[in-house]
Design an enzyme around this catalytic site. Structure first.
Site, short mmCIF file in Angstrom:
data_model
loop_
_atom_site.label_atom_id
_atom_site.label_comp_id
_atom_site.label_asym_id
_atom_site.label_seq_id
_atom_site.Cartn_x
_atom_site.Cartn_y
_atom_site.Cartn_z
N LYS A 152 1.02 -1.19 -0.12
CA LYS A 152 -0.13 -0.15 0.38
C LYS A 152 0.71 1.23 -0.08
O LYS A 152 1.92 1.40 0.86
CB LYS A 152 -0.67 -0.55 1.11
CG LYS A 152 -2.10 1.43 1.03
CD LYS A 152 -3.26 1.10 2.35
CE LYS A 152 -2.74 1.40 4.18
NZ LYS A 152 -2.13 2.77 4.42
N GLU A 185 -9.59 7.25 2.84
CA GLU A 185 -9.47 7.85 4.05
C GLU A 185 -9.79 9.03 4.92
O GLU A 185 -9.97 10.35 4.61
CB GLU A 185 -8.57 7.14 4.54
CG GLU A 185 -8.42 7.66 6.96
CD GLU A 185 -6.51 7.58 7.25
OE1 GLU A 185 -6.25 6.31 6.47
OE2 GLU A 185 -6.63 7.54 8.21
#
Ligand code: KIV
Length: 271
Positions: free
Chosen positions: A118, A187
């Protein structure tokens, strides 16, 4: 002799199938072997060895001090405890600041047992997503609130609220998918924006503080267990220990609630 596990290992193909079938999937962070084993046995699809370890394990106030060596150490611990979950590893701060560096460090994480990596960023990480993906490394692009750029953002604020920022996030998400990113993590973005991006993209979209409509959900395991080091946990956090008698059942309840679209609810979602 122990009976071999009949449960299939979660792969990228499994996650794509979840999206295709409109079935939610779950992700949780882990940093060591025993917790990885409990999480995997509870049916969590993806384990993230996150650089949040800088805060929850090392006691720093950001993810910035985490090094590649530390990430690899925790990844190796998690790999030993994992049974069937897909393991995603975070690339720490500045470990992909140039293409060559990113390539070398992604290689190290994959060789230590990660199934995907990631990286945080928007369009500027497109080239890296392509380079890694072309060489067989699945990339999850982390957008919205990106903790490694917390000093530039100026705090933990919801991203994509104003129209310009919203459009930028949508365009960059599309660009990242086109360049070869295999997954997207959003997020702290408004629920309607996450919904739109999830519908627009073919790749699985994972959310934290992004509402119920993303394909998958992720949480920091300490938050789920109510042992957050923060005085006041963020809006999107739910302490599953409040309704559970053990760590195992708290994690199982998280899995169940995500699958049944009970978590995150409105109270955990930014408008
Ligand atoms: O490092 C981490 O734990 C993360 C999650 C918060 C998504 O990136």
């Amino acid at each position: 002799m122990s009976t071999p596990s009949k449960i299939k290992t979660v792969t990228l193909r499994t996650l794509n199938k979840f999206k295709e079938d409109n079935e939610k999937f779950t992700c949780l962070t882990a940093y060591e072997s025993t917790m990885a084993s409990v999480i995997s046995d509870a049916g969590v699809d993806v384990i993230l060895v996150g650089d949040s370890l800088g805060m929850v394990i090392q006691g720093h106030d950001s993810t910035l001090p985490v090094t590649m060596d530390q990430l690899i150490y925790h990844l190796e611990c998690v790999v030993k405890g994992n049974n069937n979950s897909h393991i995603m590893a975070d690339m720490p701060f500045m470990s992909y600041s140039t293409d060559d560096l990113g390539f070398e460090n992604a290689k190290k994480l994959m060789q230590a047992g990660a199934n995907s990596i990631k990286i945080e960023g928007g369009e500027w990480i497109s080239k890296m997503a392509k380079v890694l993906s072309d060489r067989g490394i699945p990339v999850c692009a982390h957008m919205g609130l990106t903790p490694q750029t917390i000093n530039r953002i100026g705090g933990h604020h919801v991203q994509g609220r104003d129209p310009t920022q919203k459009e930028k996030i949508i365009n960059e998400a599309i660009a990242l998918e086109k360049s070869g990113a295999s997954m997207l993590l959003l997020e702290c973005v408004p629920g309607d924006l996450a919904k739109l991006i999830t519908q627009e993209l073919q790749i699985p979209v994972i959310g934290i503080g992004a509402g119920v409509h993303t394909d998958g959900q992720i949480m920091v395991v300490h938050d789920l267990l109510g042992i957050s080091c923060l005085e006041k946990p963020p809006k999107f956090v739910k302490n599953f220990m409040n309704e559970s008698s053990s760590i195992q059942s708290a994690i199982e309840n998280y899995v169940k609630d995500v699958k049944e679209l009970k978590f995150p609810s409105k109270e955990h979602t930014f408008e």
